[in-house]
Design a protein around this motif. Structure first.
Motif, mmCIF file in Angstrom:
data_model
loop_
_atom_site.group_PDB
_atom_site.id
_atom_site.type_symbol
_atom_site.label_atom_id
_atom_site.label_comp_id
_atom_site.label_asym_id
_atom_site.label_seq_id
_atom_site.Cartn_x
_atom_site.Cartn_y
_atom_site.Cartn_z
ATOM 1 N N MET B 158 1.126 -1.363 0.306
ATOM 2 C CA MET B 158 -0.194 -0.527 -0.273
ATOM 3 C C MET B 158 0.739 0.811 -0.406
ATOM 4 N N HIS B 159 0.304 2.073 -0.885
ATOM 5 C CA HIS B 159 1.780 3.475 -0.855
ATOM 6 C C HIS B 159 0.848 4.867 -0.224
ATOM 7 N N THR B 160 1.235 5.280 1.214
ATOM 8 C CA THR B 160 0.529 5.505 2.001
ATOM 9 C C THR B 160 1.281 7.021 1.842
ATOM 10 N N PRO B 161 0.586 8.032 1.916
ATOM 11 C CA PRO B 161 0.893 9.604 1.389
ATOM 12 C C PRO B 161 2.372 9.495 2.017
ATOM 13 N N ILE B 162 2.779 10.626 1.215
ATOM 14 C CA ILE B 162 3.930 11.397 1.693
ATOM 15 C C ILE B 162 3.624 12.652 2.530
ATOM 16 N N ILE B 163 2.901 13.460 1.731
ATOM 17 C CA ILE B 163 2.432 14.951 1.881
ATOM 18 C C ILE B 163 1.701 14.785 3.183
ATOM 19 N N ALA B 164 1.646 14.445 4.787
ATOM 20 C CA ALA B 164 0.497 14.799 5.507
ATOM 21 C C ALA B 164 -0.009 15.360 5.695
ATOM 22 N N THR B 165 -1.206 15.797 6.508
ATOM 23 C CA THR B 165 -1.708 17.096 7.015
ATOM 24 C C THR B 165 -2.374 17.159 7.807
ATOM 25 N N SER B 166 -2.144 15.916 8.119
ATOM 26 C CA SER B 166 -2.090 16.154 10.323
ATOM 27 C C SER B 166 -1.466 16.580 11.059
ATOM 28 N N ASP B 167 -1.158 17.607 11.796
ATOM 29 C CA ASP B 167 0.149 18.105 12.418
ATOM 30 C C ASP B 167 0.132 17.741 13.607
ATOM 31 N N CYS B 168 -0.767 17.489 13.881
ATOM 32 C CA CYS B 168 -0.568 16.741 15.126
ATOM 33 C C CYS B 168 0.113 16.571 15.803
ATOM 34 N N GLU B 169 1.250 15.375 15.072
ATOM 35 C CA GLU B 169 2.637 14.548 15.769
ATOM 36 C C GLU B 169 3.622 15.169 15.502
ATOM 37 N N GLY B 170 4.385 15.176 16.780
ATOM 38 C CA GLY B 170 5.585 16.365 17.050
ATOM 39 C C GLY B 170 5.802 16.785 16.112
ATOM 40 N N ALA B 171 5.095 17.852 15.822
ATOM 41 C CA ALA B 171 5.666 19.183 15.117
ATOM 42 C C ALA B 171 6.884 19.449 14.627
ATOM 43 N N GLY B 172 6.997 19.700 15.378
ATOM 44 C CA GLY B 172 8.524 19.916 15.905
ATOM 45 C C GLY B 172 9.873 19.176 14.701
ATOM 46 N N GLU B 173 9.496 18.560 14.512
ATOM 47 C CA GLU B 173 10.121 17.367 14.166
ATOM 48 C C GLU B 173 10.002 17.158 12.720
ATOM 49 N N MET B 174 8.998 17.590 11.863
ATOM 50 C CA MET B 174 8.760 17.800 10.956
ATOM 51 C C MET B 174 8.662 18.721 9.936
ATOM 52 N N PHE B 175 9.009 18.466 8.984
ATOM 53 C CA PHE B 175 9.658 18.992 7.769
ATOM 54 C C PHE B 175 8.124 19.537 7.089
ATOM 55 N N GLN B 176 8.101 21.470 7.061
ATOM 56 C CA GLN B 176 6.609 22.125 6.240
ATOM 57 C C GLN B 176 7.029 21.419 5.143
ATOM 58 N N VAL B 177 6.144 21.197 4.050
ATOM 59 C CA VAL B 177 5.593 21.213 2.498
ATOM 60 C C VAL B 177 4.655 22.515 2.483
ATOM 61 N N THR B 178 4.817 23.553 0.985
ATOM 62 C CA THR B 178 4.078 24.319 0.802
ATOM 63 C C THR B 178 4.173 25.375 -0.149
ATOM 64 N N THR B 179 3.795 25.255 -1.182
ATOM 65 C CA THR B 179 3.980 26.560 -2.226
ATOM 66 C C THR B 179 3.909 27.924 -1.844
ATOM 67 N N LEU B 180 3.429 28.242 -0.217
ATOM 68 C CA LEU B 180 3.467 29.859 -0.193
ATOM 69 C C LEU B 180 4.636 30.611 -0.421
ATOM 70 N N ASP B 181 4.692 31.533 -0.984
ATOM 71 C CA ASP B 181 5.555 32.105 -1.340
ATOM 72 C C ASP B 181 6.067 33.218 0.159
ATOM 73 N N LEU B 182 7.441 32.397 0.120
ATOM 74 C CA LEU B 182 8.020 33.287 1.307
ATOM 75 C C LEU B 182 8.401 33.798 1.636
ATOM 76 N N ASP B 183 8.655 34.925 0.005
ATOM 77 C CA ASP B 183 9.194 36.449 0.457
ATOM 78 C C ASP B 183 7.668 37.194 0.297
ATOM 79 N N ASN B 184 6.520 36.297 0.137
ATOM 80 C CA ASN B 184 5.546 37.131 0.246
ATOM 81 C C ASN B 184 4.436 36.480 0.797
ATOM 82 N N LEU B 185 4.401 36.151 1.824
ATOM 83 C CA LEU B 185 3.266 35.206 2.795
ATOM 84 C C LEU B 185 1.793 35.877 2.840
ATOM 85 N N PRO B 186 0.629 34.948 2.588
ATOM 86 C CA PRO B 186 -0.793 36.071 3.371
ATOM 87 C C PRO B 186 -0.676 35.333 4.848
#
Lengths: 464, 464
Positions: B158-186
């Motif tokens: 089974m191919h489980t997802p790579i991009i995780a949508t629940s941030d309930c587990e120790g987010a401190g040790e997780m990589f954030q995935v984003t398409t937001l423009d870091l130079d121009n954050l909403p």
């Protein structure tokens, strides 16, 4: 707990023996005379096992008659020939133990049929339906068949990196990966984010392909392949696009475009042949309930050689076609979906088509320039109803043409120092291709929406 | 190009036949009498093919005598018995064609031996060395053996997802995935980043495990497994940690902790047995050059039953040990590396150890509470020299104890609605484990630095 899978019980029933089965109730029907028929499924195959539970069971009233779809039970007893027409064998329950009840008022998967769109909101439960059970088994068999094909030919599986460190390829469609605190970003004196504080001390993103790294290993090990997740941050909500999908990417040293196309066709035939042989029950379900004709199409593709055509010839045929295309076919532009459809439906008559040697200007810098100076050694394989399933090329192994192609596209060779190195140190002709794995599963199951061929699809504004 | 792999030429040489081999020059030695010996490697095996090229070749002076390590050639001619002691056969070149020269002044991999640390700076070339060629082949065989083990037992990949949508587990040790423009954050009116503009309309990160999703499919298909990349944004630069690594995670319905440990041990034995049988040449290289004793250790583990011990007993043994630990062993704390070392080296005498039933307070909410009310049905398998290779548990399948464990840890069950649903709708006992794939490759090759068992290691402040 010792249990025998229902697949094994149905395919090679142990004559008269006592067995233990465990699974989830699909239906329960109470007959006159004080016994119940339970259709039990454990996910090992599409078919259910019929369980007969009678009132002689001490927990008949307390448990059996409270069983609803979704409940989990373990049943032990003799497996005997069934008097019913629907099945060959049935399990006469000597004991029946309830592992977990299921409240019919709360359970979203009742007896009534549920649409695929509603099931997408229940990714944690939809594998309990016939459609997703069958899809999961077909997907599993295809994945293993990919490995079997390449392993039997001596290819080495290689895990290419998921976090990509070069941001030279179309960063607009890539997901950024960061450990920076977005509420408190570090900034450079001259403005802009200071990525020296990021986890890798630079800007990083999710991979769009393992090809570049695949080439480095092919130029050492000979034949390699990757089978891993890849990512596109494209904001397209279609039935054919996922933001996260799995890709198979072989890369072969000492190979040219012709070798590439031969391997790709052999691979597809092996995959189609394997599911036809090993997933007959699940394919019959898709044939009957999802996509009539899907089995015959697979059979035809597994048997017959694929048609092949130069890109230039394909464009000429499209231009001569008696067909009003939305986009006029013009040499030097990419084939649109409507063109691919015409080619695989009208020109080949429902057969796959290998299209060879595309114009250089619409293809990537790494594809080998042909002697005509205007086309590159690229090939796509188009499947009827699906479109492009395979895209590949012979790679430009000559240093000067590679540098020229980079310059022509405004790329800085310093950003590709490792890639260029391969052309300086014992360069060899090599070729490879990529196959979108979900497109393959779509083609084999006939499921029209790509969200239904992966357990947890990732799509824009919706990743549940 | 039709070529035969050197592995095939050496293992079953076609008697007297003409063959074509292609590969990269490892060494060239010019003999008296006007001919040269070339050691040719194509990555298909560790051994080189000896090519004998004489001055009767028209390009002897122009090409052959300009060949340096790293150059790529194609050689055609008869494969004959070799008079030399080092090899059984040699290829007498009738034609020799240079595919790509290699400048010895620029090529970083010359004749002299290069340290593993320097090779880490050359990820695109290091697969051309004996060490990384051997590692790649062993890694490939192990990966395929993982699939063979689970497929032969009816598990569904089974191919489980790579991009995780629940941030309930120790987010401190997780990589954030984003398409937001870091130079121009909403930003939200009330402050903070407005994630409704992000690709998935929420905050997302890279997966740390496929277990949660694995459980949902096990509770539908019975036995499933995942084999995919997982991520930890831990800032630890050790020989045992990667930020991106591959993990094998089976999940089994109708299984308890004992079943879990039995499957894990059988899997490890299968993996060790497979590399011993199929990678003998590469393992002999590691035995001789990298880690003397590694083969005997694998053989022992493949043959003998693993030792098993309760956590409480392990702590008692550590407390009685005549050994000055940096951290005193105390019931209710996790085992440290020094404790694991003592257990596998002194207590079992160099054998693996299955440690069972850990204190609830140091383990995750999803592990099944034992009847003693203070331990959970968790197990780790410790390997000598490597430490924990497998960590698993029986999952808490009972709704009330699961909710209680969540509350005790300050978790909100609403964040785990799907997970909780499994306990409401036909819940079944189930269990699973995770195995770090790179730790396995380390153990089988004896390579001490985890950066050397994956092609492109991802580590803090260095992803090249």
């Amino acid at each position: 707990m010792q249990r025998t899978r229902i697949r094994a019980l149905l395919s090679s029933p142990p004559a008269g023996a006592d067995v233990t089965a465990a699974g989830w109730v699909r239906t329960r029907r109470d007959a006159k005379g004080g016994f119940s028929f339970i259709e039990l499924n454990d996910g090992s195959c599409l078919a259910n096992l019929q369980v007969v539970a009678g009132q002689d069971l001490p927990n008949y009233a307390g448990d059996v008659q409270r069983l609803h779809p979704g409940a989990a039970i373990v049943v032990e007893g003799p497996l005997v020939a069934s008097p019913g027409k629907e099945q060959n064998v049935e399990l006469r329950a000597r004991t029946l133990r309830v592992l977990g009840f299921c409240d019919p008022l709360a359970y979203p998967l009742g007896k009534q049929r549920i649409g695929l769109d509603r099931l997408r909101e229940l990714p944690h439960l939809r594998a309990r339906t016939n459609t997703f059970g069958a899809m999961s088994r077909v997907r599993n068999r295809l994945a293993q068949a990919v490995h079997e094909f390449f392993q039997s030919r001596g290819f080495v599986l290689m895990h290419t990196p998921i976090i990509a460190t070069s941001d030279c390829e179309g960063a607009g469609e890539m997901f950024q990966v960061t450990t920076l605190d977005l509420d408190n970003l570090p900034h450079l004196d001259r403005g802009g984010v200071d990525y020296t504080h990021d986890f890798f001390s630079r800007r990083t993103s999710l991979t769009v392909s393992g090809q570049i790294e695949g080439e480095t290993y092919a130029c050492a090990l000979g034949d390699v392949y990757t089978f891993g997740p890849t990512f596109r941050a494209e904001n397209s909500n279609t039935r054919r696009h996922l933001a996260e999908f799995w890709m198979v990417e072989p890369e072969m040293a000492f190979a040219d475009l012709q070798d590439d196309a031969v391997v790709a066709e052999a691979m597809l035939k092996h995959l189609f042949g394997t599911v036809l042989r090993d997933c007959a029950e699940d394919l019959a379900f898709f044939e009957q309930r999802v996509a009539p004709g899907v089995v015959a199409r697979l059979q035809r593709l597994a048997d017959k050689p694929f048609a092949a055509m130069e890109y230039s010839e394909a464009v000429a045929q499209l231009q001569r076609a008696d067909c009003a295309f939305e986009h006029a076919p013009v040499w030097g532009t990419d084939l649109k979906a409507e063109h691919e459809r015409y080619l695989t439906e009208k020109v080949t008559g429902g057969e796959p088509l290998v299209v060879l040697n595309y114009p250089a200007e619409i293809k990537a810098f790494y594809m080998r320039l042909n002697d005509d100076g205007r086309t590159v050694a690229a090939m796509d394989i188009l499947l009827p109803g699906v479109g492009e399933i395979v895209g590949g090329s012979q790679r430009e192994e000559r240093l000067e043409p590679l540098l020229a192609a980079m310059h022509a596209r405004g790329l800085n060779p310093d950003d590709y120092a490792h890639y260029v190195d391969l052309r300086r140190f014992g360069s060899v002709p090599h070729a490879g291709f990529g196959m979108g794995f979900e497109r393959l599963v779509q083609f084999c199951t006939g499921l029209s929406n790509i969200r239904d061929v992966i357990p947890y699809p990732r799509t824009p504004r919706g990743s549940e």
